[in-house]
Design an enzyme around this catalytic site. Structure first.
Site, PDB file in Angstrom:
ATOM      1  N   ALA A   1      33.563  34.452  46.899  1.00 21.36           N
ATOM      2  CA  ALA A   1      32.637  35.535  47.220  1.00 21.36           C
ATOM      3  C   ALA A   1      33.418  36.837  47.091  1.00 21.36           C
ATOM      4  O   ALA A   1      34.652  36.844  47.194  1.00 21.36           O
ATOM      5  CB  ALA A   1      32.110  35.347  48.635  1.00 21.36           C
TER       6      ALA A   1
ATOM      7  N   GLY B   1      33.867  30.587  47.393  1.00 30.41           N
ATOM      8  CA  GLY B   1      32.520  30.468  46.819  1.00 30.41           C
ATOM      9  C   GLY B   1      32.534  29.927  45.397  1.00 30.41           C
ATOM     10  O   GLY B   1      31.545  29.337  44.948  1.00 30.41           O
TER      11      GLY B   1
ATOM     12  N   GLU C   1      32.686  26.311  45.804  1.00 36.37           N
ATOM     13  CA  GLU C   1      31.378  25.903  46.339  1.00 36.37           C
ATOM     14  C   GLU C   1      30.307  25.915  45.252  1.00 36.37           C
ATOM     15  O   GLU C   1      29.432  25.042  45.216  1.00 36.37           O
ATOM     16  CB  GLU C   1      31.001  26.825  47.510  1.00 36.37           C
ATOM     17  CG  GLU C   1      31.914  26.601  48.717  1.00 36.37           C
ATOM     18  CD  GLU C   1      31.810  27.686  49.768  1.00 36.37           C
ATOM     19  OE1 GLU C   1      31.979  28.875  49.417  1.00 36.37           O
ATOM     20  OE2 GLU C   1      31.565  27.374  50.942  1.00 36.37           O
TER      21      GLU C   1
ATOM     22  N   GLU D   1      39.387  30.572  52.549  1.00 35.31           N
ATOM     23  CA  GLU D   1      38.761  31.555  53.433  1.00 35.31           C
ATOM     24  C   GLU D   1      39.542  31.764  54.734  1.00 35.31           C
ATOM     25  O   GLU D   1      39.526  32.835  55.320  1.00 35.31           O
ATOM     26  CB  GLU D   1      37.323  31.137  53.771  1.00 35.31           C
ATOM     27  CG  GLU D   1      36.337  31.260  52.617  1.00 35.31           C
ATOM     28  CD  GLU D   1      36.234  30.009  51.756  1.00 35.31           C
ATOM     29  OE1 GLU D   1      37.146  29.158  51.796  1.00 35.31           O
ATOM     30  OE2 GLU D   1      35.228  29.898  51.026  1.00 35.31           O
TER      31      GLU D   1
HETATM   32  N1  CAA Z   1      36.719  39.245  45.708  1.00 35.92           N
HETATM   33  C1  CAA Z   1      36.885  40.467  45.184  1.00 35.92           C
HETATM   34  N2  CAA Z   1      37.852  40.764  44.274  1.00 35.92           N
HETATM   35  C2  CAA Z   1      38.664  39.767  43.900  1.00 35.92           C
HETATM   36  C3  CAA Z   1      38.543  38.458  44.399  1.00 35.92           C
HETATM   37  C4  CAA Z   1      37.506  38.203  45.341  1.00 35.92           C
HETATM   38  N3  CAA Z   1      37.285  36.995  45.843  1.00 35.92           N
HETATM   39  N4  CAA Z   1      39.514  37.701  43.852  1.00 35.92           N
HETATM   40  C5  CAA Z   1      40.203  38.498  43.025  1.00 35.92           C
HETATM   41  N5  CAA Z   1      39.696  39.747  43.047  1.00 35.92           N
HETATM   42  C6  CAA Z   1      40.159  40.936  42.308  1.00 35.92           C
HETATM   43  C7  CAA Z   1      41.472  41.443  42.865  1.00 35.92           C
HETATM   44  O1  CAA Z   1      41.256  42.270  43.986  1.00 35.92           O
HETATM   45  C8  CAA Z   1      42.027  42.195  41.678  1.00 35.92           C
HETATM   46  O2  CAA Z   1      41.348  43.442  41.580  1.00 35.92           O
HETATM   47  P1  CAA Z   1      42.230  44.821  41.451  1.00 35.92           P
HETATM   48  O3  CAA Z   1      42.888  44.676  40.116  1.00 35.92           O
HETATM   49  O4  CAA Z   1      41.175  45.882  41.498  1.00 35.92           O
HETATM   50  O5  CAA Z   1      43.194  44.822  42.569  1.00 35.92           O
HETATM   51  C9  CAA Z   1      41.556  41.348  40.485  1.00 35.92           C
HETATM   52  O6  CAA Z   1      40.476  40.555  40.979  1.00 35.92           O
HETATM   53  C10 CAA Z   1      42.632  40.411  39.969  1.00 35.92           C
HETATM   54  O7  CAA Z   1      43.093  39.635  41.070  1.00 35.92           O
HETATM   55  P2  CAA Z   1      44.639  39.512  41.468  1.00 35.92           P
HETATM   56  O8  CAA Z   1      45.403  40.750  41.048  1.00 35.92           O
HETATM   57  O9  CAA Z   1      44.719  39.152  42.914  1.00 35.92           O
HETATM   58  O10 CAA Z   1      45.078  38.303  40.534  1.00 35.92           O
HETATM   59  P3  CAA Z   1      46.274  37.266  40.785  1.00 35.92           P
HETATM   60  O11 CAA Z   1      46.397  36.484  39.526  1.00 35.92           O
HETATM   61  O12 CAA Z   1      47.482  37.968  41.303  1.00 35.92           O
HETATM   62  O13 CAA Z   1      45.755  36.311  41.957  1.00 35.92           O
HETATM   63  C11 CAA Z   1      44.133  34.923  43.100  1.00 35.92           C
HETATM   64  C12 CAA Z   1      44.661  35.452  41.731  1.00 35.92           C
HETATM   65  C13 CAA Z   1      45.184  34.002  43.726  1.00 35.92           C
HETATM   66  C14 CAA Z   1      42.864  34.130  42.777  1.00 35.92           C
HETATM   67  C15 CAA Z   1      43.829  36.106  44.043  1.00 35.92           C
HETATM   68  O14 CAA Z   1      43.045  37.051  43.360  1.00 35.92           O
HETATM   69  C16 CAA Z   1      43.093  35.706  45.302  1.00 35.92           C
HETATM   70  O15 CAA Z   1      43.681  35.159  46.197  1.00 35.92           O
HETATM   71  N6  CAA Z   1      41.767  35.997  45.352  1.00 35.92           N
HETATM   72  C17 CAA Z   1      40.956  35.721  46.530  1.00 35.92           C
HETATM   73  C18 CAA Z   1      40.651  34.253  46.673  1.00 35.92           C
HETATM   74  C19 CAA Z   1      39.850  34.022  47.939  1.00 35.92           C
HETATM   75  O16 CAA Z   1      40.307  34.277  49.030  1.00 35.92           O
HETATM   76  N7  CAA Z   1      38.620  33.521  47.774  1.00 35.92           N
HETATM   77  C20 CAA Z   1      37.724  33.276  48.903  1.00 35.92           C
HETATM   78  C21 CAA Z   1      36.802  34.456  49.053  1.00 35.92           C
HETATM   79  S1  CAA Z   1      35.803  34.356  50.532  1.00 35.92           S
HETATM   80  C22 CAA Z   1      34.548  33.290  50.166  1.00 35.92           C
HETATM   81  O17 CAA Z   1      34.428  32.809  49.067  1.00 35.92           O
HETATM   82  C23 CAA Z   1      33.605  33.001  51.311  1.00 35.92           C
HETATM   83  C24 CAA Z   1      32.588  31.959  51.010  1.00 35.92           C
HETATM   84  O18 CAA Z   1      32.817  30.781  51.136  1.00 35.92           O
HETATM   85  C25 CAA Z   1      31.256  32.335  50.687  1.00 35.92           C
END
Ligand code: CAA
Length: 258
Positions: A66, A109, A112, A132
């Site tokens: 998400a 998400g 999911e 999460e």
């Molecule tokens: N939401 C919004 N933006 C996101 C994102 C997310 N879930 N995941 C990545 N991005 C964005 C980053 O902020 C970044 O944007 P900027 O360049 O503007 O900073 C861009 O995508 C590239 O990401 P990274 O620079 O972080 O890329 P990376 O290769 O270094 O890392 C990653 C990749 C490990 C996937 C890392 O991006 C990450 O940990 N992302 C979040 C994963 C996460 O926590 N997902 C769960 C979300 S909550 C959820 O999903 C709730 C639910 O169940 C409904």
């Protein structure tokens, strides 16, 4: 033709393709993307010319979850009253088989969304997880329910409680995915699976999907009763007589409801 902002939509023969397309955010599921994926899937679902739907992302990410930036300022009442994930309930009712073709990250998400599909084909680069907990929240689109059903309580608990990611091989061993495909062949393989399904009788495919769904949602006795009825119902279709006649005559079946 509907214009989409966050996805690419294409029809190839009897297969509908939805490609998540927010590369700047690793295909994070923001409100627009959710609305568009649900809209495109339900549009395909209403079209009897479509027999299977493939959902895919990019080489780097199926979807990284998400949209955290969109959620960051939200409070309890926003989540409870507005329920930004409610569109997925409509997605869960799609009757056409859904194939998730996953390369790279399928997190939160994203994992999911893959689990809401019927078949998950994973590239050897795929990484699954429910991280999460690292954000101070828990999965919100079915992760705590579908993951234990797919891989068992103990492995699901470890992933949800620690936020650890698992690679394609571990996901295959655990039973989360249908199978692993070399990354370069993922889309061709997804096309093959989708075309195969789309060549069958559409109402019989619906019946099979409904029965498989019942296995997720009911106890064994109720599920068996459901299957018995659905099995009997397939004998009301011309496709049953055609399929069995084709077997007897040693030829390919030509289903009328395809
Ligand atoms: N939401 C919004 N933006 C996101 C994102 C997310 N879930 N995941 C990545 N991005 C964005 C980053 O902020 C970044 O944007 P900027 O360049 O503007 O900073 C861009 O995508 C590239 O990401 P990274 O620079 O972080 O890329 P990376 O290769 O270094 O890392 C990653 C990749 C490990 C996937 C890392 O991006 C990450 O940990 N992302 C979040 C994963 C996460 O926590 N997902 C769960 C979300 S909550 C959820 O999903 C709730 C639910 O169940 C409904």
């Amino acid at each position: 033709m509907t214009e989409y902002e966050t996805i690419l939509v294409e029809t190839r023969g009897r297969v509908g393709w939805i490609t998540l397309n927010r590369p700047e955010a690793l295909n994070a599921l923001n409100a627009t993307l959710v609305r568009e994926v649900v809209g495109a899937s339900t549009t395909f679902d209403r079209d009897p010319g479509i027999g299977a739907i493939v959902i895919t992302g990019s080489a780097k990410a199926f979807a990284a979850g998400a949209d955290i930036k969109e959620m960051a300022e939200q409070g309890y009442i926003d989540m409870y009253l507005n329920d930004p994930f409610r569109g997925w309930a409509e997605f869960e009712r799609v009757r056409t088989p859904l194939i998730a073709a996953v390369a790279g990250f399928a997190l939160g998400g994203g994992c999911e969304l893959a689990m809401m599909c019927d078949i998950i084909l994973a590239a050897d680069t795929a990484k699954f997880g429910q991280p999460e907990i690292n954000l101070g929240v828990i999965p919100g689109i079915g992760g705590t329910q579908r993951l234990p059903r797919a891989i068992g309580k103990y492995k699901a608990a470890e992933l949800v409680l620690t936020g650890r990611l698992m690679g394609a091989e571990e996901a295959e061993r655990a039973g989360l995915i249908s199978r692993i495909v070399p990354a370069a062949e993922l889309l061709d393989e997804a096309a093959l699976v989708a075309e195969t399904i789309a060549s069958k009788s559409l109402p019989v495919v619906y019946a099979a999907k409904d029965a498989l769904q019942a296995a997720q949602e009911t106890g064994l006795a109720e599920g068996i009763r459901f299957e018995k009825q659905a099995f009997a119902a397939t004998f009301a279709l011309d496709d049953q007589s055609e399929g069995m006649a084709a077997f007897r005559d040693k030829r390919t079946a030509h289903f009328s409801h395809r």
